[in-house]
Design a protein around this motif. Structure first.
Motif, PDB file in Angstrom:
ATOM      1  N   SER A   3     -25.693  -5.478   6.916  1.00 33.09           N
ATOM      2  CA  SER A   3     -27.005  -4.938   6.611  1.00 33.09           C
ATOM      3  C   SER A   3     -28.107  -5.902   7.061  1.00 33.09           C
ATOM      4  CB  SER A   3     -27.118  -4.663   5.108  1.00 33.09           C
ATOM      5  OG  SER A   3     -26.896  -5.858   4.391  1.00 33.09           O
ATOM      6  N   ASP A   4     -27.741  -7.092   7.529  1.00 26.46           N
ATOM      7  CA  ASP A   4     -28.731  -8.087   7.927  1.00 26.46           C
ATOM      8  C   ASP A   4     -28.229  -8.925   9.101  1.00 26.46           C
ATOM      9  OD1 ASP A   4     -30.698  -9.975   8.166  1.00 26.46           O
ATOM     10  OD2 ASP A   4     -30.616 -10.644   6.090  1.00 26.46           O
ATOM     11  N   PRO A   5     -28.649  -8.568  10.312  1.00 25.73           N
ATOM     12  CA  PRO A   5     -28.204  -9.339  11.492  1.00 25.73           C
ATOM     13  C   PRO A   5     -28.646 -10.803  11.448  1.00 25.73           C
ATOM     14  CG  PRO A   5     -29.419  -7.362  12.159  1.00 25.73           C
ATOM     15  CD  PRO A   5     -29.462  -7.419  10.674  1.00 25.73           C
ATOM     16  N   MET A   6     -29.768 -11.083  10.787  1.00 25.81           N
ATOM     17  CA  MET A   6     -30.223 -12.472  10.683  1.00 25.81           C
ATOM     18  C   MET A   6     -29.248 -13.292   9.831  1.00 25.81           C
ATOM     19  SD  MET A   6     -32.830 -12.799  12.581  1.00 25.81           S
ATOM     20  CE  MET A   6     -33.544 -14.332  12.053  1.00 25.81           C
ATOM     21  N   ALA A   7     -28.712 -12.698   8.780  1.00 28.00           N
ATOM     22  CA  ALA A   7     -27.728 -13.381   7.938  1.00 28.00           C
ATOM     23  C   ALA A   7     -26.460 -13.669   8.737  1.00 28.00           C
ATOM     24  CB  ALA A   7     -27.415 -12.557   6.699  1.00 28.00           C
ATOM     25  N   ASP A   8     -26.060 -12.710   9.574  1.00 29.50           N
ATOM     26  CA  ASP A   8     -24.881 -12.911  10.420  1.00 29.50           C
ATOM     27  C   ASP A   8     -25.088 -14.101  11.355  1.00 29.50           C
ATOM     28  OD1 ASP A   8     -23.744 -10.635   9.288  1.00 29.50           O
ATOM     29  OD2 ASP A   8     -24.306  -9.335  10.963  1.00 29.50           O
ATOM     30  N   LYS A   9     -26.252 -14.170  11.957  1.00 34.32           N
ATOM     31  CA  LYS A   9     -26.558 -15.252  12.892  1.00 34.32           C
ATOM     32  C   LYS A   9     -26.628 -16.592  12.156  1.00 34.32           C
ATOM     33  CE  LYS A   9     -27.464 -16.674  17.003  1.00 34.32           C
ATOM     34  NZ  LYS A   9     -26.364 -16.769  17.956  1.00 34.32           N
ATOM     35  N   LEU A  10     -27.238 -16.591  10.970  1.00 32.80           N
ATOM     36  CA  LEU A  10     -27.324 -17.822  10.182  1.00 32.80           C
ATOM     37  C   LEU A  10     -25.928 -18.335   9.823  1.00 32.80           C
ATOM     38  CD1 LEU A  10     -28.985 -19.939   8.656  1.00 32.80           C
ATOM     39  CD2 LEU A  10     -29.059 -18.342   6.718  1.00 32.80           C
ATOM     40  N   PHE A  11     -25.057 -17.426   9.402  1.00 34.64           N
ATOM     41  CA  PHE A  11     -23.687 -17.816   9.055  1.00 34.64           C
ATOM     42  C   PHE A  11     -22.969 -18.385  10.278  1.00 34.64           C
ATOM     43  CE2 PHE A  11     -19.172 -16.522   7.991  1.00 34.64           C
ATOM     44  CZ  PHE A  11     -18.968 -17.563   7.105  1.00 34.64           C
ATOM     45  N   GLU A  12     -23.150 -17.738  11.415  1.00 37.63           N
ATOM     46  CA  GLU A  12     -22.523 -18.235  12.648  1.00 37.63           C
ATOM     47  C   GLU A  12     -23.033 -19.641  12.990  1.00 37.63           C
ATOM     48  OE1 GLU A  12     -22.189 -17.115  17.370  1.00 37.63           O
ATOM     49  OE2 GLU A  12     -22.560 -15.501  15.941  1.00 37.63           O
ATOM     50  N   MET A  13     -24.318 -19.864  12.841  1.00 37.91           N
ATOM     51  CA  MET A  13     -24.881 -21.186  13.134  1.00 37.91           C
ATOM     52  C   MET A  13     -24.336 -22.240  12.171  1.00 37.91           C
ATOM     53  SD  MET A  13     -28.817 -20.045  14.116  1.00 37.91           S
ATOM     54  CE  MET A  13     -29.472 -21.399  13.230  1.00 37.91           C
ATOM     55  N   LYS A  14     -24.203 -21.890  10.903  1.00 40.37           N
ATOM     56  CA  LYS A  14     -23.654 -22.823   9.922  1.00 40.37           C
ATOM     57  C   LYS A  14     -22.182 -23.117  10.214  1.00 40.37           C
ATOM     58  CE  LYS A  14     -26.864 -21.818   6.170  1.00 40.37           C
ATOM     59  NZ  LYS A  14     -27.315 -23.164   5.853  1.00 40.37           N
ATOM     60  N   LEU A  15     -21.435 -22.105  10.647  1.00 39.63           N
ATOM     61  CA  LEU A  15     -20.044 -22.326  11.036  1.00 39.63           C
ATOM     62  C   LEU A  15     -19.965 -23.278  12.226  1.00 39.63           C
ATOM     63  CD1 LEU A  15     -18.324 -18.814  10.761  1.00 39.63           C
ATOM     64  CD2 LEU A  15     -18.022 -20.793   9.252  1.00 39.63           C
ATOM     65  N   LYS A  16     -20.887 -23.137  13.155  1.00 36.38           N
ATOM     66  CA  LYS A  16     -20.913 -24.002  14.342  1.00 36.38           C
ATOM     67  C   LYS A  16     -21.129 -25.463  13.933  1.00 36.38           C
ATOM     68  CE  LYS A  16     -21.211 -24.530  18.876  1.00 36.38           C
ATOM     69  NZ  LYS A  16     -20.099 -24.307  19.773  1.00 36.38           N
ATOM     70  N   VAL A  17     -22.026 -25.692  12.983  1.00 38.58           N
ATOM     71  CA  VAL A  17     -22.286 -27.064  12.496  1.00 38.58           C
ATOM     72  C   VAL A  17     -21.017 -27.641  11.866  1.00 38.58           C
ATOM     73  CG1 VAL A  17     -23.565 -28.415  10.788  1.00 38.58           C
ATOM     74  CG2 VAL A  17     -24.761 -26.728  12.192  1.00 38.58           C
ATOM     75  N   ILE A  18     -20.350 -26.835  11.047  1.00 40.79           N
ATOM     76  CA  ILE A  18     -19.102 -27.286  10.411  1.00 40.79           C
ATOM     77  C   ILE A  18     -18.049 -27.580  11.472  1.00 40.79           C
ATOM     78  CG2 ILE A  18     -17.185 -26.593   8.907  1.00 40.79           C
ATOM     79  CD1 ILE A  18     -19.335 -24.875   7.366  1.00 40.79           C
ATOM     80  N   PHE A  19     -17.906 -26.688  12.424  1.00 39.42           N
ATOM     81  CA  PHE A  19     -16.915 -26.833  13.491  1.00 39.42           C
ATOM     82  C   PHE A  19     -17.154 -28.118  14.291  1.00 39.42           C
ATOM     83  CE2 PHE A  19     -15.665 -25.958  17.938  1.00 39.42           C
ATOM     84  CZ  PHE A  19     -14.313 -25.728  17.755  1.00 39.42           C
ATOM     85  N   GLU A  20     -18.405 -28.389  14.615  1.00 37.67           N
ATOM     86  CA  GLU A  20     -18.747 -29.576  15.420  1.00 37.67           C
ATOM     87  C   GLU A  20     -18.547 -30.876  14.638  1.00 37.67           C
ATOM     88  OE1 GLU A  20     -19.498 -29.765  18.646  1.00 37.67           O
ATOM     89  OE2 GLU A  20     -19.288 -27.605  18.850  1.00 37.67           O
ATOM     90  N   LYS A  21     -18.559 -30.799  13.336  1.00 36.34           N
ATOM     91  CA  LYS A  21     -18.456 -31.982  12.478  1.00 36.34           C
ATOM     92  C   LYS A  21     -17.048 -32.597  12.481  1.00 36.34           C
ATOM     93  CE  LYS A  21     -19.349 -32.925   7.587  1.00 36.34           C
ATOM     94  NZ  LYS A  21     -19.816 -32.307   6.345  1.00 36.34           N
ATOM     95  N   TYR A  22     -16.032 -31.794  12.746  1.00 36.09           N
ATOM     96  CA  TYR A  22     -14.643 -32.248  12.642  1.00 36.09           C
ATOM     97  C   TYR A  22     -13.953 -32.216  14.006  1.00 36.09           C
ATOM     98  CZ  TYR A  22     -15.515 -31.684   7.696  1.00 36.09           C
ATOM     99  OH  TYR A  22     -16.050 -31.783   6.442  1.00 36.09           O
ATOM    100  N   GLU A  23     -13.708 -33.408  14.526  1.00 37.50           N
ATOM    101  CA  GLU A  23     -13.092 -33.516  15.856  1.00 37.50           C
ATOM    102  C   GLU A  23     -11.717 -32.859  15.893  1.00 37.50           C
ATOM    103  OE1 GLU A  23     -11.619 -36.905  19.009  1.00 37.50           O
ATOM    104  OE2 GLU A  23     -13.077 -37.463  17.479  1.00 37.50           O
TER     105      GLU A  23
END
Length: 76
Positions: A3-23
C-alpha cells in the motif's frame, strides 16, 4: 501488493545498509538474494511480520532486519 511504495523502497535501502555492514554476508550472497530472504507480504493492505529465513543468519542480523521492517512499515 504494497500500500506504500515509499515504505518498500525505505525497507530495501535499510536492507542494503545491513547487507553492506557484514563482509561475510557479501561473500555468501548477492544483495538480491539477501533481499529475497525477507519477502514482505500483505493482508488486507497491512504488512505481515517477517519470518526467520532458512538461511543460517545470526540473531543480531535478523534483529537488525526486524527493526528495519518496523521502521519502514510502522503500525498505524
Amino acid at each position: 501488493m504494497s500500500s506504500d511504495p515509499m515504505a518498500d523502497k525505505l525497507f530495501e535501502m535499510k536492507l542494503k545498509v545491513i547487507f553492506e555492514k557484514y563482509e561475510w554476508l557479501r561473500e555468501q550472497l548477492s544483495f538480491k538474494e539477501f533481499k529475497e530472504l525477507f519477502p514482505v507480504t500483505f493482508k488486507k493492505g497491512r504488512p505481515m511480520g517477517l519470518d526467520k529465513p532458512a538461511f543460517d543468519l545470526d540473531r543480531e542480523i535478523f534483529l537488525e532486519v526486524l527493526i528495519a521492517f518496523k521502521q519502514s512499515y510502522p503500525p498505524n
